[in-house]
Enzyme design. Structure first.
Site, mmCIF file in Angstrom:
data_model
loop_
_atom_site.group_PDB
_atom_site.id
_atom_site.type_symbol
_atom_site.label_atom_id
_atom_site.label_comp_id
_atom_site.label_asym_id
_atom_site.label_seq_id
_atom_site.Cartn_x
_atom_site.Cartn_y
_atom_site.Cartn_z
ATOM 1 C CD GLU A 169 89.701 15.028 19.148
ATOM 2 O OE1 GLU A 169 90.564 15.752 19.740
ATOM 3 O OE2 GLU A 169 89.015 14.488 20.053
ATOM 4 N N PRO A 191 98.035 20.049 15.182
ATOM 5 C CG PRO A 191 98.084 21.964 16.873
ATOM 6 C CD PRO A 191 98.122 21.573 15.244
ATOM 7 C CG HIS A 398 84.534 13.589 32.618
ATOM 8 N ND1 HIS A 398 85.782 14.348 33.132
ATOM 9 C CD2 HIS A 398 84.427 13.097 31.454
ATOM 10 C CE1 HIS A 398 86.273 14.235 31.954
ATOM 11 N NE2 HIS A 398 85.575 13.614 30.955
ATOM 12 C CG HIS A 399 84.335 7.325 34.512
ATOM 13 N ND1 HIS A 399 83.616 6.142 34.413
ATOM 14 C CD2 HIS A 399 84.005 7.669 35.867
ATOM 15 C CE1 HIS A 399 82.984 5.963 35.547
ATOM 16 N NE2 HIS A 399 83.141 6.799 36.448
ATOM 17 C CD GLU A 400 90.310 12.043 29.640
ATOM 18 O OE1 GLU A 400 89.518 12.852 29.288
ATOM 19 O OE2 GLU A 400 90.881 11.253 29.266
ATOM 20 C CD GLU A 469 88.834 12.547 23.721
ATOM 21 O OE1 GLU A 469 88.622 11.814 24.851
ATOM 22 O OE2 GLU A 469 88.811 13.763 23.599
ATOM 23 C CD GLU A 487 85.434 14.797 21.091
ATOM 24 O OE1 GLU A 487 85.443 16.052 21.327
ATOM 25 O OE2 GLU A 487 86.119 14.070 21.692
ATOM 26 C CD GLU A 493 87.985 18.479 22.500
ATOM 27 O OE1 GLU A 493 88.301 18.583 23.881
ATOM 28 O OE2 GLU A 493 88.074 17.798 22.312
HETATM 29 C C1 NOJ Z 1 88.753 15.880 25.626
HETATM 30 C C2 NOJ Z 1 87.173 15.857 25.464
HETATM 31 O O1 NOJ Z 1 86.810 16.003 24.224
HETATM 32 C C3 NOJ Z 1 86.700 17.039 26.369
HETATM 33 O O2 NOJ Z 1 85.202 16.859 26.039
HETATM 34 C C4 NOJ Z 1 86.993 16.915 27.945
HETATM 35 O O3 NOJ Z 1 86.629 17.812 28.388
HETATM 36 C C5 NOJ Z 1 88.524 16.743 27.897
HETATM 37 N N1 NOJ Z 1 89.059 15.838 27.111
HETATM 38 C C6 NOJ Z 1 88.943 16.686 29.159
HETATM 39 O O4 NOJ Z 1 88.657 15.454 29.684
HETATM 40 CA CA CA Z 2 88.055 15.437 22.464
#
Ligand code: NOJ
Ligand code: CA
Length: 687
Positions: A169, A191, A398-400, A469, A487, A493
């Site tokens: 990134e 950062p 969404h799966h963070e 990521e 991404e 973002e």
């Molecule tokens: C980073 C991701 O790139 C972003 O799209 C997402 O909203 C946040 N993480 C939270 O999961």
């Molecule tokens: Ca990201």
């Protein structure tokens, strides 16, 4: 379909040391040789000029066995292939794979170890990979180092990201190769959520270079499977790049079982920048589609409960009782997004913050955080499933994981099963922060296997995946077209964090996007974030440039990222986002210079519709749009979305003008683009 295969056994023993191979049109020439010490070497020429001088190949096996010298040639084989294939989704509906191949079989004198190297030379570049055949004396081994080198012919201009095992990134820095050592520490101060810089001076792939005499060289890899990602060490004085495989935290750079192989190391070459964008070399080096029935894999244009988390207006992912924050993933709010999506013809709505765990998401290295089957109390899964279905809208799950990867794998089948039962057929995955298992990095072999496992498992549930990521793509969307986008680079973002440089999107199509589609999430109309709260960030482009990105940033998954209310204020400009296609029959790169400008036209798949996107960096410019890509003998109407006269990304980003013009295949339009501006054009055939 033309399919020609010529197999010829060229040499059996190591009598002749140097082997050559030409690309089908003869522009590229590869030479492979073994030195007196039995070291494999290769070089590459373009139009008679050396571009990669004699460069080493091979590995060190741990703890200290050379697999890069002491070889003799046991056989070499040449083959030509010319075929055409159809990607499920893509920039082209037909892709020609025309290459000449050289396979060399090597055996080591002292160990009897066998190593094969397969070269494929296309008109637009070279791919080669190492193959480790099954053999009596070598079964499992660990890689200490890969020695593949790229000996460059000068101090080329580089478009580079510092090597880092955990993130892609960074902004792209443009400098000469020799300047990189003095710049890299500063660049690494950016950062980012997880960073593991290499100790030495090294850069990431994709890496783009431009020579003083205007040759473009693109370095990456194709088909990254069961191997760590490739970075490149830089010896700046010698203009030498060498492979740097991402290790695990034990320092192992790949656990191999014979029968396996490395990914392809790729070099795309041209003296015309447009060819770098147009190249399909990386896709061509990937395996054909492994999914039999692909009828469920569809392009997606979506909106989402997303940007509001970034603008500083008070929305949060986490649900907390008695909090003054607004939990945005609540049923009523999501229903409004569904209404908006349905009114404007979108396919889907992404909802982040729907599931339990977000209240703990900043917990560094915590293993069990999220449930992927339990919603927060204010998110009514059944009601939303029915409501979305009644409006013909899909919800995107969404799966963070915040990189708690083992926990995610444990839940994966239940999570996918939960999705299918509730009408979801696409998931956005996320890997923010350091990885669990703690021995791993985002780009190490174990994680590469994880991302691939998720894509393959998702396919078995007929689920499309958009990973954030994850390791940057290497063309695997050919094999798993349900891995619809990633991404894996600096996306929109960052417009709300430390910013995006105006030249960023003129570089990504040359670098990151060569590996596969990017979920860049364009479409921000209101770029002054101070309107929402105390975020001082300002968008790096004009509104019209945001429109153009739907064409220049290839992806069959495209988001309209801004808040619905901002689109409602500019419905005339929003029309372009509603109309623009996401899957294409053909792509025409009209103008291109990395870091400066880009103009691309594309034909919508199965339709007599074309879209043009032109963008520029912080310099205003005049785009020259030649419509000769349109079929002759017909008339067309173009709707032109242009920067207003006073448009400027710093002062008047929202100034735009929409006009209509009759055109045909001989029309050429000269269009002024504002500083960090653009132009977007939709074209329909007149009836
Ligand atoms: C980073 C991701 O790139 C972003 O799209 C997402 O909203 C946040 N993480 C939270 O999961
Ligand atoms: Ca990201």
């Amino acid at each position: 379909m033309k399919h020609l295969m010529l197999l010829s056994l060229v040499i059996l023993t190591g009598l002749l040391r140097a082997q050559t191979l030409s690309s089908p049109n003869g522009n590229l020439q590869l030479t492979f040789s073994l030195t007196e010490e039995g070291e494999p070497m290769y070089s590459l020429q373009y139009k008679g000029k050396m571009v990669i001088a004699d460069s080493k190949m091979g590995f060190t096996i741990m703890p200290a066995t050379n697999l890069n010298a002491g070889f003799e040639l046991k056989g070499s084989y040449k083959m030509e292939k010319d075929s055409v294939w159809q990607p499920v989704l893509g920039e082209y509906s037909q892709i020609r794979d025309h290459h000449n191949e050289l396979l060399v079989k090597l055996q080591q004198w002292n160990t009897d170890y066998v190593l094969h190297i397969r070269f494929r030379l296309f008109d637009d570049g070279l791919g080669f990979r190492y193959e480790f055949p099954e053999q009596p004396h070598l079964r499992h081994f660990a890689i200490g180092n890969e020695h593949t080198a790229f000996k460059l012919m000068g101090n080329h201009k580089a478009f580079w990201l510092p090597a880092d095992y955990d993130t892609n990134e960074f902004p792209t820095t443009i400098s000469s190769l020799e300047a990189i050592p003095s710049l890299i520490d500063k660049v690494r101060e950016e950062p980012l959520a997880a960073k593991s810089p290499t100790e030495n001076v090294a850069v990431q792939t994709p890496l783009l270079l431009k020579t003083d005499d205007g040759l473009y060289l693109h370095f990456h890899e194709a088909a990254l499977v069961d191997f760590p990602a490739l970075m490149l060490n830089l010896n700046a004085q010698e203009h030498l790049l060498t492979a740097h495989l991402v290790p695990d935290k034990n320092g192992v750079r790949g656990y191999i079982q014979t029968g396996g192989m490395s990914p392809w190391r790729t070099i795309i070459v041209s003296d015309d920048a447009r060819d770098i964008i147009a190249s399909n070399l990386i896709l061509n080096l990937n395996e054909p589609c492994k999914i039999e029935d692909t009828s469920w894999i569809k392009p997606i244009k979506y909106v989402g409960v997303w940007w509001e988390y970034f603008i500083g207006g008070g929305s949060t992912w986490a649900y907390k009782e008695n909090s003054h924050h607004y939990h945005a993933a609540n049923t009523q709010h999501v229903m409004k997004y569904i209404d908006f999506a349905a009114t404007h013809g979108f396919d889907a709505v992404l909802v982040e913050g729907w599931n339990k765990g977000w209240e703990d998401n900043v917990a560094y290295y915590k293993e069990h955080i999220y449930s992927f089957t339990e919603p927060y109390p204010d998110f009514d899964v059944a009601k939303l499933r029915n409501y979305a279905a009644s409006k013909g809208i899909k919800l995107i799950m969404h799966h963070e994981t915040t990189s708690s990867v083992v926990d995610y794998e444990r839940q994966l089948h239940q999570a996918f099963d939960f999705m299918k039962r509730n009408g979801y057929d696409a998931v956005k995955t996320g890997y923010v922060g350091p990885i669990i298992p703690r021995s791993e990095y985002h780009d190490s072999q174990w994680m590469v296997n994880h991302y691939n496992y998720v894509a393959a498992t998702a396919a078995s549930y007929k689920i499309m995946v958009n990973s954030h990521e994850a390791v940057r793509p290497t063309g695997l969307s050919r094999t798993y077209p349900n891995w619809i986008a990633q991404e894996s680079a600096r996306g929109t973002e960052f417009e709300s964090f430390t910013g995006i440089a105006p030249n960023h999107t003129t570089i990504l199509p040359f670098t990151r996007i060569k590996g596969g589609a990017m979920d860049y999430t364009p479409g921000i109309f209101e770029g002054d974030l101070s309107l929402y709260g105390d975020n001082k960030a300002k968008l790096s482009s004009t509104l019209v440039k945001q429109l153009a990105l739907y064409v220049t940033m290839y992806s069959p998954l495209q988001m309209a990222a801004d808040l619905p209310e901002n689109y409602e204020k500019h419905l005339d400009a929003f029309q372009f986002i509603k109309d623009v296609a996401t899957d294409w029959d053909d792509t025409y790169v009209l103008e291109a210079e990395p870091g400066a400008y880009l103009t691309i036209a594309r034909k919508a798949k199965g339709k007599q519709e074309w879209y043009v996107g032109g963008i520029t960096n912080e310099e205003a410019r005049q785009a020259v749009i030649d419509f000769s890509f349109l079929p002759a003998g017909k008339n067309y109407t173009a709707t032109i979305y242009a920067d207003g006269k006073d448009a400027d990304w710093r002062t008047q980003p929202k100034s735009y003008k929409i006009s209509s013009k009759k055109i045909h295949h001989k029309t050429i339009i000269k269009q002024r683009l504002a500083p960090s501006g653009g132009v977007a054009i939709s074209i329909k055939e007149d009836k």
